[in-house]
Write an enzyme that holds these catalytic residues in place. Sequence first.
Site, mmCIF file in Angstrom:
data_model
loop_
_atom_site.group_PDB
_atom_site.id
_atom_site.type_symbol
_atom_site.label_atom_id
_atom_site.label_comp_id
_atom_site.label_asym_id
_atom_site.label_seq_id
_atom_site.Cartn_x
_atom_site.Cartn_y
_atom_site.Cartn_z
ATOM 1 N N ARG A 238 -55.455 27.413 31.750
ATOM 2 C CA ARG A 238 -56.327 26.246 30.628
ATOM 3 C C ARG A 238 -57.830 26.022 30.434
ATOM 4 N NH1 ARG A 238 -51.358 24.497 30.147
ATOM 5 N NH2 ARG A 238 -50.330 23.465 30.766
ATOM 6 N N GLU A 267 -58.850 21.629 22.790
ATOM 7 C CA GLU A 267 -57.925 21.546 21.337
ATOM 8 C C GLU A 267 -57.262 20.995 20.525
ATOM 9 O OE1 GLU A 267 -54.482 23.944 24.204
ATOM 10 O OE2 GLU A 267 -56.047 24.929 24.857
ATOM 11 N N HIS A 286 -52.868 29.148 21.996
ATOM 12 C CA HIS A 286 -51.730 28.063 22.840
ATOM 13 C C HIS A 286 -50.398 28.348 22.568
ATOM 14 C CE1 HIS A 286 -51.894 25.080 25.966
ATOM 15 N NE2 HIS A 286 -51.385 25.880 26.441
#
Length: 319
Positions: A238, A267, A286
């Site tokens: 993360r 993000e 991601h």
Amino acid sequence: MKKPQVFVTRKLTDEVIAMLETVASVEQWTEEYPIPRELLLDRVEHVDAVLTMLTERVDEELLTKAKNLRIVANMAVGYDNIDLAACKRHGVVVTNTPDVLTEATADLAFALLMATGRRVTEANRFLLNGEWTSWSPMLLAGQNVYGATLGIIGMGRIGEAVARRARGFGMRILYHNRNRKHQAEEETGALLVGLETLLQESDYVVLLTPLTDETRLLMGDREFSLMKETSVFINVSRGGTVDEAALYRALVEKKIWAAGLDVFQIEPVPPDNPLLSLPNVVALPHIGSATLQTRVEMAKLAAANIVAVLSEKEPLSAL
């Protein structure tokens, strides 16, 4: 009797929606971007279940609004977007999607490791920009992967899968974890070490910890200063586990060789994030578990958890 209601926060396959429709009426947000917060709060007011993504925050505000909510099925292995304590207070079951994304994420982690170490994306840009005018012995020379030392921070399912791949590359494997993993050690030859030792000795450091209070900003100035100048840092956990400003300094000051990042603190990552300006950073949006097969399996598991709870059965992967 009126069917339970389910809200799905992103467009999923017809097969997954059909699974949910065996026990409930289903509404889904079909846009490619996340559902706006106020609209989400409105949609969940009367639902019995919600199938969420990492983009949706499940907190006291939402739980207070969703008075009939019985289950939150998060289509991810991580769940830092969900207030577990608040869900427990409200009697809401929370599930995630472990196991089904392990191998795909490990593939991506190792691909990112290789691409960063061998400067693959940098070399691709070099060629496409018309800069390749002659051969040179040190042109875009990277770092060895085969036989290098790999340090894995967080030896969960994905960490073990990365270690299995590393064994095929003849790598020496170190790991740092809260608990010793005897089976992983037997299968891969991995050695449990302290974090400082791992950082000092590894040629590649792969961060795979969940985001918790203990791991938030785990990698900062001190940690990067312990790494080799030729080492590569990879983050597929993360974004909140890394101090991005410290990572930027480490790269610019050549304290480490390069970084491969699939996750960021914010993000989608803003285009003006300084890390994106560096040639020795490989940045991805991601996509750790983003294979067609894996994403379908994740959605099916999330749906199966909802079907189970609405059918008065035990969920398959409760937290």
